[in-house]
Design a protein around this motif. Sequence first.
Motif, PDB file in Angstrom:
ATOM      1  N   ILE A  85      44.978  37.221  46.561  1.00  0.00           N
ATOM      2  CA  ILE A  85      46.017  36.299  46.084  1.00  0.00           C
ATOM      3  C   ILE A  85      45.385  35.066  45.444  1.00  0.00           C
ATOM      4  CG2 ILE A  85      47.907  34.806  46.817  1.00  0.00           C
ATOM      5  CD1 ILE A  85      48.546  36.879  48.979  1.00  0.00           C
ATOM      6  N   ALA A  86      44.329  34.542  46.066  1.00  0.00           N
ATOM      7  CA  ALA A  86      43.653  33.371  45.511  1.00  0.00           C
ATOM      8  C   ALA A  86      43.051  33.684  44.144  1.00  0.00           C
ATOM      9  CB  ALA A  86      42.575  32.894  46.481  1.00  0.00           C
TER      10      ALA A  86
ATOM     11  N   VAL B 239      43.814  31.990  40.413  1.00  0.00           N
ATOM     12  CA  VAL B 239      42.749  31.374  39.614  1.00  0.00           C
ATOM     13  C   VAL B 239      42.586  32.081  38.277  1.00  0.00           C
ATOM     14  CG1 VAL B 239      40.272  30.910  39.521  1.00  0.00           C
ATOM     15  CG2 VAL B 239      41.522  30.520  41.641  1.00  0.00           C
ATOM     16  N   LEU B 240      42.511  33.414  38.306  1.00  0.00           N
ATOM     17  CA  LEU B 240      42.332  34.162  37.063  1.00  0.00           C
ATOM     18  C   LEU B 240      43.549  34.029  36.155  1.00  0.00           C
ATOM     19  CD1 LEU B 240      40.679  37.425  38.461  1.00  0.00           C
ATOM     20  CD2 LEU B 240      39.564  35.539  37.257  1.00  0.00           C
ATOM     21  N   GLY B 241      44.732  33.924  36.741  1.00  0.00           N
ATOM     22  CA  GLY B 241      45.926  33.727  35.933  1.00  0.00           C
ATOM     23  C   GLY B 241      45.906  32.399  35.188  1.00  0.00           C
TER      24      GLY B 241
ATOM     25  N   GLY C 283      38.248  39.672  33.761  1.00  0.00           N
ATOM     26  CA  GLY C 283      38.773  39.119  35.005  1.00  0.00           C
ATOM     27  C   GLY C 283      38.484  40.017  36.195  1.00  0.00           C
ATOM     28  N   LEU C 284      38.571  41.332  35.984  1.00  0.00           N
ATOM     29  CA  LEU C 284      38.252  42.276  37.054  1.00  0.00           C
ATOM     30  C   LEU C 284      36.783  42.185  37.437  1.00  0.00           C
ATOM     31  CD1 LEU C 284      39.276  44.631  38.825  1.00  0.00           C
ATOM     32  CD2 LEU C 284      38.687  46.176  36.958  1.00  0.00           C
ATOM     33  N   ILE C 285      35.915  42.003  36.452  1.00  0.00           N
ATOM     34  CA  ILE C 285      34.483  41.858  36.724  1.00  0.00           C
ATOM     35  C   ILE C 285      34.208  40.578  37.504  1.00  0.00           C
ATOM     36  CG2 ILE C 285      32.222  41.509  35.645  1.00  0.00           C
ATOM     37  CD1 ILE C 285      33.165  43.346  33.385  1.00  0.00           C
TER      38      ILE C 285
END
Length: 269
Positions: free
Chosen positions: A123-124, A128-130, A140-142
């Motif tokens: 969730i965190a 942050v990535l959003g 973002g997955l990396i």
Amino acid sequence: MIESARSLPSVWRILNLWIVGIVVVFLLLPILIVIPSAFNTDPTVTFPIHGFTLKWFANAISRAEFIRSFFLSLAVSVIATLISLAAGGLAAYAIVRRAFRGKVLLELVLLSPLIFPSIVLAIALTMVLGSLGLLRTVPGLIVAHTIVTLPYAVRAMIGTFHSIDPHLEEAAAVLGARRVFVWREVLVPLLRPGLLAAAIFSLIMSFDEFAVSFFVVGPGMTTLPIELFNYTEFYADPTICAVSTILILLSALAVLAIERSVGLAKLMS
């Protein structure tokens, strides 16, 4: 009275052996069920099995979505592992070889993803990535998988640096070797077992990560654990057991490689 007191340690030893044995059986029981089920002739997952067949393995490797998600998971885990090794190796060197304020805090921060539950970390990272515009993207997955794997690389490298005599670096420096030469000719050869252990641990944890990936992935970029989860929603055949068996064998080979290269006891000490 004396004989009774002497018999107490042996009783505790036997009790401890029984407790350890029960825990080991409890941990291995799912594996002992999944692997035979992968060869079952029944069209559903049942145990004990009623026959022997390899058709579920053939079905697993013939499904395009499994192959596609496997290579995505492999690519993400390899890139995340390389980043973790570079960043974790430098951080571990600073923690072990240097004295500075906040060293303990730095180590705690780097190892903190091991403490938080996966769902909380997921969730965190989503938040942050959003905010960075990286959510539902491969970069973002990396990044998310790098954060997951970094603690394992740091922990393995810290243990390896502790096992290397610092006088070797000092001797090379006294003889006129530059810092780059010391790293290339002295440290890196001695770090190879630790690098291998850190790489294998990071690859396994990244490849098997589900919770973080589930929150971060987007359309057309499903990792293998998520693809397996989606498969179980519509099918109940032993194909899922066949894929799980392959992953179990790969993980076992990886752990065996760690044991042979550096030793698990030495790594965790």
